[in-house]
Design an enzyme around this catalytic site. Structure first.
Site, PDB file in Angstrom:
ATOM      1  N   TYR A  11     -12.251  -0.583  -5.952  1.00 29.24           N
ATOM      2  CA  TYR A  11     -12.372  -1.084  -4.372  1.00 29.24           C
ATOM      3  C   TYR A  11     -13.508  -0.288  -3.523  1.00 29.24           C
ATOM      4  CZ  TYR A  11      -8.234  -3.908  -4.225  1.00 29.24           C
ATOM      5  OH  TYR A  11      -7.221  -4.984  -4.461  1.00 29.24           O
ATOM      6  N   ARG A  38     -12.742  -6.728 -15.652  1.00 32.67           N
ATOM      7  CA  ARG A  38     -13.237  -6.520 -14.451  1.00 32.67           C
ATOM      8  C   ARG A  38     -14.768  -6.601 -14.119  1.00 32.67           C
ATOM      9  NH1 ARG A  38     -11.337  -0.751 -11.453  1.00 32.67           N
ATOM     10  NH2 ARG A  38      -9.557  -1.868 -11.692  1.00 32.67           N
ATOM     11  N   CYS A 273      -4.182   4.807  -0.514  1.00 34.62           N
ATOM     12  CA  CYS A 273      -4.668   6.056   0.082  1.00 34.62           C
ATOM     13  C   CYS A 273      -3.907   6.837   0.835  1.00 34.62           C
ATOM     14  CB  CYS A 273      -6.118   5.927   1.049  1.00 34.62           C
ATOM     15  SG  CYS A 273      -7.635   5.408   0.292  1.00 34.62           S
TER      16      CYS A 273
HETATM   17  C1  UDX Z   1      -7.357   3.718   5.006  1.00 36.12           C
HETATM   18  C2  UDX Z   1      -8.312   4.400   5.913  1.00 36.12           C
HETATM   19  O1  UDX Z   1      -8.409   3.398   7.125  1.00 36.12           O
HETATM   20  C3  UDX Z   1      -9.563   4.354   5.394  1.00 36.12           C
HETATM   21  O2  UDX Z   1     -10.589   5.021   6.149  1.00 36.12           O
HETATM   22  C4  UDX Z   1      -9.774   5.154   3.838  1.00 36.12           C
HETATM   23  O3  UDX Z   1     -10.850   5.025   3.405  1.00 36.12           O
HETATM   24  C5  UDX Z   1      -8.734   4.474   3.016  1.00 36.12           C
HETATM   25  O4  UDX Z   1      -7.425   4.371   3.776  1.00 36.12           O
HETATM   26  P1  UDX Z   1      -6.782   1.367   4.149  1.00 36.12           P
HETATM   27  O5  UDX Z   1      -5.690   1.755   3.358  1.00 36.12           O
HETATM   28  O6  UDX Z   1      -7.530   0.177   3.615  1.00 36.12           O
HETATM   29  O7  UDX Z   1      -7.680   2.290   4.593  1.00 36.12           O
HETATM   30  O8  UDX Z   1      -6.018   0.620   5.440  1.00 36.12           O
HETATM   31  P2  UDX Z   1      -5.949   0.661   7.056  1.00 36.12           P
HETATM   32  O9  UDX Z   1      -6.319  -0.455   7.672  1.00 36.12           O
HETATM   33  O10 UDX Z   1      -6.267   2.195   7.390  1.00 36.12           O
HETATM   34  O11 UDX Z   1      -4.175   0.318   6.991  1.00 36.12           O
HETATM   35  C6  UDX Z   1      -3.431   1.475   6.230  1.00 36.12           C
HETATM   36  C7  UDX Z   1      -1.904   1.020   6.522  1.00 36.12           C
HETATM   37  O12 UDX Z   1      -1.489   1.402   7.709  1.00 36.12           O
HETATM   38  C8  UDX Z   1      -1.611  -0.486   6.272  1.00 36.12           C
HETATM   39  O13 UDX Z   1      -0.540  -0.725   5.425  1.00 36.12           O
HETATM   40  C9  UDX Z   1      -1.489  -0.838   7.849  1.00 36.12           C
HETATM   41  O14 UDX Z   1      -0.729  -2.008   7.926  1.00 36.12           O
HETATM   42  C10 UDX Z   1      -0.744   0.474   8.454  1.00 36.12           C
HETATM   43  N1  UDX Z   1      -0.984   0.359  10.057  1.00 36.12           N
HETATM   44  C11 UDX Z   1      -2.258   0.461  10.349  1.00 36.12           C
HETATM   45  C12 UDX Z   1       0.216   0.236  10.785  1.00 36.12           C
HETATM   46  O15 UDX Z   1       1.154   0.380  10.140  1.00 36.12           O
HETATM   47  N2  UDX Z   1      -0.063   0.560  12.007  1.00 36.12           N
HETATM   48  C13 UDX Z   1      -1.319   0.633  12.518  1.00 36.12           C
HETATM   49  O16 UDX Z   1      -1.543   0.665  13.969  1.00 36.12           O
HETATM   50  C14 UDX Z   1      -2.392   0.581  11.943  1.00 36.12           C
END
Ligand code: UDX
Length: 456
Positions: A11, A38, A273
């Site tokens: 990713y 991949r 993450c």
């Molecule tokens: C995250 C970070 O945002 C990014 O900067 C880092 O590089 C990797 O981890 P990602 O895991 O792709 O990115 O998703 P993100 O959009 O941050 O959402 C993470 C989780 O939080 C999701 O399950 C999302 O549904 C949840 N979320 C997000 C909430 O429950 N509420 C919110 O208000 C925002």
């Protein structure tokens, strides 16, 4: 012209190299991985990951200055710059199990670099999210052998979020480049900063020391996750009072010091993450003799688990404390919309909890079929993926919305209701649907963080 190699075609590695290759046509980029399938998929139009806009970027650069290969030794031999984007899962065994990072792939990569590198000066760029001070360990491994190459380790954490990888890479809030504090280290950091300088304005590229750069990545993720756990904890309070979590998020988000982002109450955060990085951070604090700080961050994960469990317990309670033989349908399995990724999705623990009550679980997801089926295969009980959402909900006692895909807003809920058991329940784990409308149709609606709308 530099030869740039990226180890790890996941990713982070794939999209980042595609974007760099697009904007730096004078350099050659080769992305390598041990996984042959991949690499084959990166070389086709059926890319191994789903990201809006990614295929177009790959197609522009592939074959010109972007290549994918399984030949790791050759790609290392030729490289002036090596990005390391291998995965660093949480350790599953031994000291620090469940908390610390499992660095075995990362260390193997460091040793491969030491064995195969041939260029006189090689910059190694740490792209995976790693515990603080890993760059130092990388430096130590690289200076331990008899290699003729001189290595410099640069930390350049990736902040892209899944589903928005291309806009995040195209226009990042900032790019962090942490360099070692010596002449070669500073020059190496500038070389990496110049790559990004092809399309990103200078004042968004921050040069720091290596440890600040490494720690910033963990802290950014921990702070984002902490906001979600904070708002989720308040959603529990709202359900016991007359307050509404949507109104609270809006009211506090308008305070410029707080800001509106990441205040959306949910069934819990997921993804590769957040949990991993907070547990690293917590472990790091413990290691450095700061148990109070470690516990503060660990509580963010505890609240996240509490939130998913609360959601499940509410389903159980509303089903008169018995789910045995009842059909419960999940709308969504990916950890968030616009991605096929299901890693650490709250849907996984929700399914396990439902199965432990002997529910019959049917799962739909518009994009993550392969990944979901892979996850379901490790679960015991009556659970299956169903390709059509109407069929998935046919005869269900309850529908639980887990991922806020746009498609779920556009379904014909009147039609779904006709074929559901009565009383029909809808649990909205993302506050994604029009609750009043669904109530008017005849559903008993259970939002997060506000009063249920019931006919009971
Ligand atoms: C995250 C970070 O945002 C990014 O900067 C880092 O590089 C990797 O981890 P990602 O895991 O792709 O990115 O998703 P993100 O959009 O941050 O959402 C993470 C989780 O939080 C999701 O399950 C999302 O549904 C949840 N979320 C997000 C909430 O429950 N509420 C919110 O208000 C925002």
């Amino acid at each position: 012209m530099s030869q740039i190699t990226c180890i790890g075609a996941g990713y982070v590695g794939g999209p980042t190299m595609a974007m760099l290759a697009l904007h730096c046509p004078e350099h050659n980029f080769t992305v390598v991985d041990i996984n042959e399938e991949r690499i084959q998929r990166w070389s086709s139009d059926n890319l191994p990951i789903y990201e809006p806009g990614l295929l177009e970027v790959v197609q522009q650069a592939r074959g010109r200055n972007l290549f994918f290969s399984n030949d790791i030794p050759t790609a290392i031999q030729q490289a002036d710059i090596i990005f390391v984007a291998v995965n660093t899962p949480t350790k599953a065994f031994g000291e620090g199990a469940g908390k610390a990072a499992d660095l075995q792939y990362w260390e193997k990569t460091a040793r491969d670099i030491l064995t195969h590198a041939r260029q006189p000066e090689v910059i190694v760029v740490e792209k995976s999210t790693l515990p603080v001070r890993t760059a130092e360990a990388m430096s130590r491994i690289l200076s331990s052998g008899s290699s003729h190459s001189q290595f410099s380790v640069v930390s350049n954490p990736e902040f892209l979020a899944e589903g928005t990888a291309i806009p995040d890479l195209q226009e990042p809030d900032r790019v962090l480049v942490g360099g070692e504090e010596n002449v070669f280290g500073r020059r190496a950091a500038r070389t990496i900063a110049d790559l990004y300088g092809h399309w990103i304005v200078k004042d968004r590229i921050l040069l720091t020391n290596v440890w600040s750069s490494e720690l910033s990545k963990l802290v950014a993720n921990a702070m984002l996750a902490q906001r979600i756990s904070s708002i989720n904890s308040i959603s529990a309070l709202c359900e016991r009072t007359q307050a509404n979590i949507g109104e609270i998020s809006r009211a506090i988000g308008m305070d410029r010091r707080i800001g509106p982002h990441f205040l959306q109450a949910s069934i819990g955060f997921g993804g590769s993450c957040f949990r991993k990085d907070i547990l690293h951070l917590s472990y790091l604090c413990e290691y450095y003799g700061l148990p109070e700080v470690a516990d503060y961050w660990a509580s963010v994960v505890r609240i996240n688990e509490f939130q998913t469990d609360r959601f499940f317990k509410n389903i159980l309670k509303q089903q008169f404390n018995t789910l045995a033989g009842k059909k419960i349908t999940l709308f969504g399995f990916a950890f968030k919309p616009d991605t096929g990724d299901t890693r650490d999705s709250p849907a996984i623990s929700l399914c396990r909890k439902l199965l432990s009550e002997h529910a019959q679980v049917r799962v739909h997801d518009p994009r993550a079929r392969e990944e979901t089926e892979h996850d379901l295969a490790s679960m015991e009980g009556d659970i299956a993926f169903v390709e059509d959402p109407y069929e998935a909900a046919y005869g269900a006692h309850a529908v639980a919305l887990v991922t806020q895909w746009q498609q779920y807003r556009d379904l014909d809920y009147g039609h779904i209701l006709e074929n559901m058991m009565r009383p029909a329940y809808l649990f909205d784990g993302r506050n994604h649907l029009d609750h009043q409308y669904l109530f008017n149709l005849g559903y008993n609606v259970f939002p997060l963080g506000s009063a249920p709308l019931t006919h009971l």
